[in-house]
Design a protein around this motif. Structure first.
Motif, PDB file in Angstrom:
ATOM      1  N   GLU A 280       0.928  -1.218  -0.038  1.00  0.00           N
ATOM      2  CA  GLU A 280       0.132  -0.004   0.213  1.00  0.00           C
ATOM      3  C   GLU A 280       0.868   1.173  -0.090  1.00  0.00           C
ATOM      4  O   GLU A 280       0.632   2.376  -0.935  1.00  0.00           O
ATOM      5  CB  GLU A 280      -1.003   0.089   1.229  1.00  0.00           C
ATOM      6  CG  GLU A 280      -1.912   1.152   1.381  1.00  0.00           C
ATOM      7  CD  GLU A 280      -2.911   0.985   2.582  1.00  0.00           C
ATOM      8  OE1 GLU A 280      -3.752   0.114   2.426  1.00  0.00           O
ATOM      9  OE2 GLU A 280      -2.497   1.698   3.423  1.00  0.00           O
ATOM     10  N   GLU A 281       1.912   1.220   0.840  1.00  0.00           N
ATOM     11  CA  GLU A 281       2.607   2.621   1.110  1.00  0.00           C
ATOM     12  C   GLU A 281       3.608   2.591  -0.105  1.00  0.00           C
ATOM     13  O   GLU A 281       3.836   3.818  -0.717  1.00  0.00           O
ATOM     14  CB  GLU A 281       3.530   2.355   2.259  1.00  0.00           C
ATOM     15  CG  GLU A 281       4.235   3.916   2.728  1.00  0.00           C
ATOM     16  CD  GLU A 281       3.068   4.501   3.105  1.00  0.00           C
ATOM     17  OE1 GLU A 281       3.165   5.959   2.900  1.00  0.00           O
ATOM     18  OE2 GLU A 281       1.949   4.426   3.719  1.00  0.00           O
ATOM     19  N   TRP A 282       4.087   1.620  -0.675  1.00  0.00           N
ATOM     20  CA  TRP A 282       5.015   1.818  -1.917  1.00  0.00           C
ATOM     21  C   TRP A 282       4.107   1.964  -3.195  1.00  0.00           C
ATOM     22  O   TRP A 282       4.776   3.217  -3.732  1.00  0.00           O
ATOM     23  CB  TRP A 282       5.289   0.150  -2.381  1.00  0.00           C
ATOM     24  CG  TRP A 282       6.659   0.392  -3.396  1.00  0.00           C
ATOM     25  CD1 TRP A 282       6.388   0.234  -4.851  1.00  0.00           C
ATOM     26  CD2 TRP A 282       7.777   0.194  -3.148  1.00  0.00           C
ATOM     27  NE1 TRP A 282       7.549   0.298  -5.516  1.00  0.00           N
ATOM     28  CE2 TRP A 282       8.521   0.317  -4.578  1.00  0.00           C
ATOM     29  CE3 TRP A 282       8.805   0.153  -2.225  1.00  0.00           C
ATOM     30  CZ2 TRP A 282       9.775   0.397  -4.712  1.00  0.00           C
ATOM     31  CZ3 TRP A 282      10.197   0.382  -2.292  1.00  0.00           C
ATOM     32  CH2 TRP A 282      10.849   0.468  -3.666  1.00  0.00           C
ATOM     33  N   ARG A 283       2.814   1.768  -3.274  1.00  0.00           N
ATOM     34  CA  ARG A 283       2.042   2.462  -4.480  1.00  0.00           C
ATOM     35  C   ARG A 283       1.943   3.741  -4.068  1.00  0.00           C
ATOM     36  O   ARG A 283       1.389   4.455  -5.201  1.00  0.00           O
ATOM     37  CB  ARG A 283       0.885   1.457  -4.322  1.00  0.00           C
ATOM     38  CG  ARG A 283       1.019   0.056  -5.204  1.00  0.00           C
ATOM     39  CD  ARG A 283      -0.010  -0.695  -5.819  1.00  0.00           C
ATOM     40  NE  ARG A 283      -1.075  -0.511  -4.635  1.00  0.00           N
ATOM     41  CZ  ARG A 283      -1.188  -2.002  -3.689  1.00  0.00           C
ATOM     42  NH1 ARG A 283      -0.442  -2.855  -3.922  1.00  0.00           N
ATOM     43  NH2 ARG A 283      -2.015  -1.735  -2.959  1.00  0.00           N
ATOM     44  N   ARG A 284       1.703   4.167  -2.729  1.00  0.00           N
ATOM     45  CA  ARG A 284       1.347   5.581  -2.814  1.00  0.00           C
ATOM     46  C   ARG A 284       2.485   6.349  -3.302  1.00  0.00           C
ATOM     47  O   ARG A 284       2.217   7.735  -3.899  1.00  0.00           O
ATOM     48  CB  ARG A 284       1.086   5.599  -1.212  1.00  0.00           C
ATOM     49  CG  ARG A 284       0.636   7.142  -0.785  1.00  0.00           C
ATOM     50  CD  ARG A 284       0.386   7.276   0.672  1.00  0.00           C
ATOM     51  NE  ARG A 284       0.192   6.317   1.473  1.00  0.00           N
ATOM     52  CZ  ARG A 284      -1.403   5.921   1.659  1.00  0.00           C
ATOM     53  NH1 ARG A 284      -2.180   6.893   1.141  1.00  0.00           N
ATOM     54  NH2 ARG A 284      -1.593   5.009   2.416  1.00  0.00           N
ATOM     55  N   THR A 285       3.766   6.029  -3.071  1.00  0.00           N
ATOM     56  CA  THR A 285       4.989   6.578  -3.495  1.00  0.00           C
ATOM     57  C   THR A 285       4.971   6.430  -4.903  1.00  0.00           C
ATOM     58  O   THR A 285       5.645   7.461  -5.749  1.00  0.00           O
ATOM     59  CB  THR A 285       6.037   6.321  -2.622  1.00  0.00           C
ATOM     60  OG1 THR A 285       5.746   6.385  -1.406  1.00  0.00           O
ATOM     61  CG2 THR A 285       7.396   7.301  -3.067  1.00  0.00           C
ATOM     62  N   ARG A 286       5.017   5.175  -5.439  1.00  0.00           N
ATOM     63  CA  ARG A 286       5.308   4.820  -6.686  1.00  0.00           C
ATOM     64  C   ARG A 286       4.139   4.122  -7.464  1.00  0.00           C
ATOM     65  O   ARG A 286       3.894   3.105  -7.742  1.00  0.00           O
ATOM     66  CB  ARG A 286       6.412   3.998  -6.845  1.00  0.00           C
ATOM     67  CG  ARG A 286       7.832   4.607  -6.380  1.00  0.00           C
ATOM     68  CD  ARG A 286       8.911   3.388  -6.524  1.00  0.00           C
ATOM     69  NE  ARG A 286       9.120   3.159  -7.881  1.00  0.00           N
ATOM     70  CZ  ARG A 286      10.078   3.549  -8.601  1.00  0.00           C
ATOM     71  NH1 ARG A 286      11.043   4.654  -7.837  1.00  0.00           N
ATOM     72  NH2 ARG A 286      10.341   3.205  -9.670  1.00  0.00           N
ATOM     73  N   PRO A 287       3.082   4.936  -7.824  1.00  0.00           N
ATOM     74  CA  PRO A 287       1.902   4.424  -8.131  1.00  0.00           C
ATOM     75  C   PRO A 287       2.040   3.786  -9.602  1.00  0.00           C
ATOM     76  O   PRO A 287       0.986   2.745  -9.691  1.00  0.00           O
ATOM     77  CB  PRO A 287       0.781   5.530  -8.403  1.00  0.00           C
ATOM     78  CG  PRO A 287       1.849   6.732  -8.385  1.00  0.00           C
ATOM     79  CD  PRO A 287       2.886   6.331  -7.573  1.00  0.00           C
TER      80      PRO A 287
ATOM     81  N   THR B 226       2.881  -4.493  -7.557  1.00  0.00           N
ATOM     82  CA  THR B 226       3.156  -5.002  -6.280  1.00  0.00           C
ATOM     83  C   THR B 226       2.661  -6.523  -6.120  1.00  0.00           C
ATOM     84  O   THR B 226       1.445  -6.763  -6.600  1.00  0.00           O
ATOM     85  CB  THR B 226       2.831  -4.294  -5.253  1.00  0.00           C
ATOM     86  OG1 THR B 226       1.530  -3.967  -4.993  1.00  0.00           O
ATOM     87  CG2 THR B 226       3.786  -2.855  -4.854  1.00  0.00           C
TER      88      THR B 226
ATOM     89  N   ARG C 143       5.207   2.105   7.573  1.00  0.00           N
ATOM     90  CA  ARG C 143       4.963   3.030   6.446  1.00  0.00           C
ATOM     91  C   ARG C 143       6.016   4.207   6.345  1.00  0.00           C
ATOM     92  O   ARG C 143       6.353   4.262   4.962  1.00  0.00           O
ATOM     93  CB  ARG C 143       3.680   3.710   6.896  1.00  0.00           C
ATOM     94  CG  ARG C 143       2.604   2.819   6.698  1.00  0.00           C
ATOM     95  CD  ARG C 143       1.123   3.532   6.950  1.00  0.00           C
ATOM     96  NE  ARG C 143      -0.125   2.608   7.099  1.00  0.00           N
ATOM     97  CZ  ARG C 143      -0.615   2.100   6.104  1.00  0.00           C
ATOM     98  NH1 ARG C 143      -0.318   2.244   5.001  1.00  0.00           N
ATOM     99  NH2 ARG C 143      -1.698   1.281   6.292  1.00  0.00           N
TER     100      ARG C 143
ATOM    101  N   SER D 133       7.914   4.243   2.613  1.00  0.00           N
ATOM    102  CA  SER D 133       8.111   5.503   1.964  1.00  0.00           C
ATOM    103  C   SER D 133       9.601   5.860   1.786  1.00  0.00           C
ATOM    104  O   SER D 133       9.787   6.493   0.441  1.00  0.00           O
ATOM    105  CB  SER D 133       7.358   6.577   2.741  1.00  0.00           C
ATOM    106  OG  SER D 133       7.303   7.696   1.852  1.00  0.00           O
TER     107      SER D 133
ATOM    108  N   GLN E 176      11.314   6.225  -2.125  1.00  0.00           N
ATOM    109  CA  GLN E 176      11.863   7.172  -2.816  1.00  0.00           C
ATOM    110  C   GLN E 176      13.533   6.864  -3.311  1.00  0.00           C
ATOM    111  O   GLN E 176      14.036   7.212  -4.056  1.00  0.00           O
ATOM    112  CB  GLN E 176      11.906   8.224  -1.763  1.00  0.00           C
ATOM    113  CG  GLN E 176      10.395   8.584  -1.516  1.00  0.00           C
ATOM    114  CD  GLN E 176      10.295   9.873  -0.609  1.00  0.00           C
ATOM    115  OE1 GLN E 176      11.045  11.081  -0.648  1.00  0.00           O
ATOM    116  NE2 GLN E 176       9.546   9.722   0.742  1.00  0.00           N
TER     117      GLN E 176
END
Length: 375
Positions: A25-32, A36, A360, A364, A368
């Motif tokens: 979830e958090e990875w896709r928030r930064t790299r949509p 995953t 999280r 993040s 990055q």
């Protein structure tokens, strides 16, 4: 990029499926734009069943009530994987901690806790027609050498009067005869695989009692008696079945490894076997980045534990591996990037108070930083 997420649980904090979902979830928030794939991992100990159930939603979960390690009824379960279509037969996945684990005890019972419930679950899977069994060991609260499990499978352990002995380590000294004529045997044409990252023998300085007894309530004053009971039991079992108490892994789960090998099982690396069961090597081969993690990454982690196994698979396919751990206690690690929740939170205690928050943040930062990785 395709990102494969394969963490172990953070013991006492977060389960592997939850960790994997948060990372994704958090990875896709930064790299949509990234894809995953979550493959929650385990090494055969506590959490193995949940990891397999999450990764294989088509598996059927069977529930049953068994006798727990302190004789109280326990609600347990096992997973059934259907015949893959090649006629090899169904597979049953069973976790020791669910039926006979130390967390089921209200207090340590070093001489009376037993593994009978674990044997009941094994028997249920065999009766249901499973030709192959995958048995995860870990989290044991007993030191009975697998006597309880073998008893549940139909072996009869008799005293000098020909009467069945009780359960637990203290009962082992009374065994004078072992009758396996009515014992349920491993499925014909199948295989029984024991998952464990423990290589200790049953007896001696590195054995079940001397190494793991203290956490089960065995003290310095009572260790000799517990060891003597196991040694007597081993001699009796060797007279009835083929078993080697010196075999690496025989001391796993309070000696249950020894009992299962006597029954006909083979002990293997838990992390590797779970990974193969979940098709992890193929997933990593198709990945661009691999993320793994565990609660505490220390000097023991590079001896076949989950994070190390996942990292080695990533190395095999020339993929960068990233590590997230509750705490990292070694100066250098063979990972492309790493983050420690304890470092981010300021201390291990602070990280444990809010593990999801710091997890999280760790994800993040890694997402990055991953932009700087080769390829």
């Amino acid at each position: 990029m395709k990102v494969v997420i394969a963490p172990d649980s953070f013991k006492g904090s977060l389960a592997a499926p939850r960790i994997a979902h948060i990372i994704a979830e958090e990875w896709r928030r930064t790299r949509p734009a990234d894809q995953t794939v979550i493959v929650p991992m385990a090494d055969g100990g506590e959490g193995t069943l949940e990891a397999c159930a999450t990764a294989m939603p088509e598996a059927v979960r069977h529930h049953l009530t068994v006798i727990g390690p302190d004789d109280r009824p326990v609600e347990s379960s096992w997973l059934q994987l259907a015949d893959p279509g090649d006629g090899s037969g169904a597979t049953g996945i069973i976790e020791f901690a669910e039926s006979s684990g130390i967390t089921l005890l209200e207090q340590p019972l070093p001489f009376s806790a037993h593994s009978y419930g674990f044997g009941q679950v094994i028997r249920a899977a065999v009766t249901a027609g499973c030709r192959h069994l995958v048995l995860g060991l870990g989290g044991s609260g007993s030191s009975d050498g697998g006597h309880g499990a073998l008893t549940a499978l139909g072996a009869r352990f008799e005293d000098r009067r020909g009467l069945p002995v009780g359960l637990g380590n203290s009962a082992l000294r009374s065994i004078e005869r072992v009758d396996v004529s009515a014992m349920h045997r491993p499925p014909r044409g199948g295989r029984v695989t024991v998952l464990s990252d423990v290589t200790n023998p049953l007896l001696g300085a590195a054995g079940a009692v001397r190494t793991f007894g203290e956490q089960k309530g065995i003290t310095a004053a009572t260790a000799a008696a517990a060891e003597s009971n196991l040694k007597h039991y081993a001699r009796q079992v060797q007279a009835a079945l083929t078993a080697d108490p010196d075999r690496p892994g025989a001391g796993a789960a309070g000696g249950v490894g020894f009992g299962l090998v006597a029954w006909g099982a083979t002990i293997t690396s838990g992390a590797r076997a779970v990974g193969e069961l979940l098709d992890l090597p193929a997933q990593i081969e198709r990945a661009d980045i691999v993320i793994t993690g565990e609660g505490r990454y220390d000097s023991q982690s590079e001896r076949g534990k989950v994070a190390d196994h996942v990292r080695r698979l990533a190395d095999r396919f020339d993929k960068p591996a990233l590590l997230i751990a509750g705490q990292i206690t070694v100066e250098s690690t063979p990972f492309a990037l790493r983050r420690s929740l304890a470092d981010l939170a300021g201390s291990p205690e602070a990280a444990l108070r809010s593990p999801e928050r710091w997890l999280r943040q760790a994800v993040s930062e890694l997402a990055q930083a991953s932009a700087s990785l080769p390829g």
